[in-house]
Scaffold this motif. Structure first.
Motif, PDB file in Angstrom:
ATOM      1  N   LYS A  45     -14.186  23.112 -21.803  1.00 16.26           N
ATOM      2  CA  LYS A  45     -15.288  24.056 -21.609  1.00 16.26           C
ATOM      3  C   LYS A  45     -15.796  23.998 -20.178  1.00 16.26           C
ATOM      4  O   LYS A  45     -15.569  23.042 -19.460  1.00 16.26           O
ATOM      5  N   GLN A  46     -16.499  25.051 -19.798  1.00 16.25           N
ATOM      6  CA  GLN A  46     -17.093  25.080 -18.462  1.00 16.25           C
ATOM      7  C   GLN A  46     -18.328  24.192 -18.414  1.00 16.25           C
ATOM      8  O   GLN A  46     -18.956  23.921 -19.439  1.00 16.25           O
ATOM      9  N   ARG A  47     -18.658  23.770 -17.203  1.00 23.49           N
ATOM     10  CA  ARG A  47     -19.857  22.959 -17.024  1.00 23.49           C
ATOM     11  C   ARG A  47     -21.082  23.819 -17.352  1.00 23.49           C
ATOM     12  O   ARG A  47     -21.184  24.974 -16.941  1.00 23.49           O
ATOM     13  N   GLU A  48     -22.003  23.226 -18.081  1.00 22.12           N
ATOM     14  CA  GLU A  48     -23.201  23.930 -18.552  1.00 22.12           C
ATOM     15  C   GLU A  48     -24.448  23.239 -18.005  1.00 22.12           C
ATOM     16  O   GLU A  48     -24.587  22.025 -18.126  1.00 22.12           O
ATOM     17  N   LEU A  49     -25.347  24.035 -17.441  1.00 16.50           N
ATOM     18  CA  LEU A  49     -26.618  23.482 -16.985  1.00 16.50           C
ATOM     19  C   LEU A  49     -27.504  23.223 -18.193  1.00 16.50           C
ATOM     20  O   LEU A  49     -27.755  24.123 -18.994  1.00 16.50           O
ATOM     21  N   VAL A  50     -27.983  21.998 -18.303  1.00 18.04           N
ATOM     22  CA  VAL A  50     -28.734  21.582 -19.485  1.00 18.04           C
ATOM     23  C   VAL A  50     -30.239  21.596 -19.244  1.00 18.04           C
ATOM     24  O   VAL A  50     -30.999  22.095 -20.083  1.00 18.04           O
ATOM     25  N   ALA A  51     -30.663  21.039 -18.119  1.00 16.54           N
ATOM     26  CA  ALA A  51     -32.094  20.926 -17.843  1.00 16.54           C
ATOM     27  C   ALA A  51     -32.310  20.809 -16.339  1.00 16.54           C
ATOM     28  O   ALA A  51     -31.483  20.232 -15.638  1.00 16.54           O
ATOM     29  N   THR A  52     -33.431  21.346 -15.890  1.00 15.83           N
ATOM     30  CA  THR A  52     -33.801  21.214 -14.486  1.00 15.83           C
ATOM     31  C   THR A  52     -35.273  20.873 -14.364  1.00 15.83           C
ATOM     32  O   THR A  52     -36.086  21.238 -15.231  1.00 15.83           O
ATOM     33  N   ILE A  53     -35.607  20.159 -13.305  1.00 17.23           N
ATOM     34  CA  ILE A  53     -36.996  19.855 -12.998  1.00 17.23           C
ATOM     35  C   ILE A  53     -37.190  20.138 -11.524  1.00 17.23           C
ATOM     36  O   ILE A  53     -36.554  19.534 -10.665  1.00 17.23           O
ATOM     37  N   PRO A  54     -38.051  21.099 -11.196  1.00 17.72           N
ATOM     38  CA  PRO A  54     -38.233  21.464  -9.793  1.00 17.72           C
ATOM     39  C   PRO A  54     -39.173  20.496  -9.090  1.00 17.72           C
ATOM     40  O   PRO A  54     -39.841  19.673  -9.729  1.00 17.72           O
TER      41      PRO A  54
END
Length: 120
Positions: free
Chosen positions: A46-55
């Motif tokens: 599978k392709q890499r998936e963005l799970v979570a971000t914190i700015p």
């Protein structure tokens, strides 16, 4: 240059929890002046998936697939970002990568990844 080192992966039963950590070292300016920190994952085939971000400022964001189960946080003093993963499912099995989107040079840094395996 910035180095990111993830830890905390492993094997867990479905419904269990894991806490991943990612510690940055190297150029302190690149570490401290950033747009966001994030966790992504890549399952086999599978392709890499963005799970979570914190700015650096503002609210956290999560993929719909993990919303309500995963929590991203950071400790600025330790240059560390965490991913608390609860109620794990077999579909969460993947290699998890942290990344730092630095405002210095607009560079994106990636860790080497840590394996998370959820046994159903």
């Amino acid at each position: 240059q910035v180095q990111l080192v993830e830890s905390g992966g492993g094997l867990v039963q479905a419904g269990g929890s894991l806490r991943l950590a990612c510690t940055a070292s190297g150029d302190i300016l690149s570490i401290k002046v950033f747009n966001f920190l994030g966790w992504s994952r890549q399952a086999p085939g599978k392709q890499r998936e963005l799970v979570a971000t914190i700015p650096s400022g503002g609210t956290t964001n999560y993929a719909d697939s993990v919303k309500g189960r995963f929590t991203i946080s950071r400790d600025n003093a330790k240059n560390t970002v965490y991913l608390q993963m609860d109620s794990l499912k077999s579909e969460d099995t993947a290699v998890y990568y942290c990344n730092l989107n630095s405002r210095i040079g607009s560079r994106v840094y990636w860790g080497q990844g840590t394996q998370v395996t959820v046994d159903s």
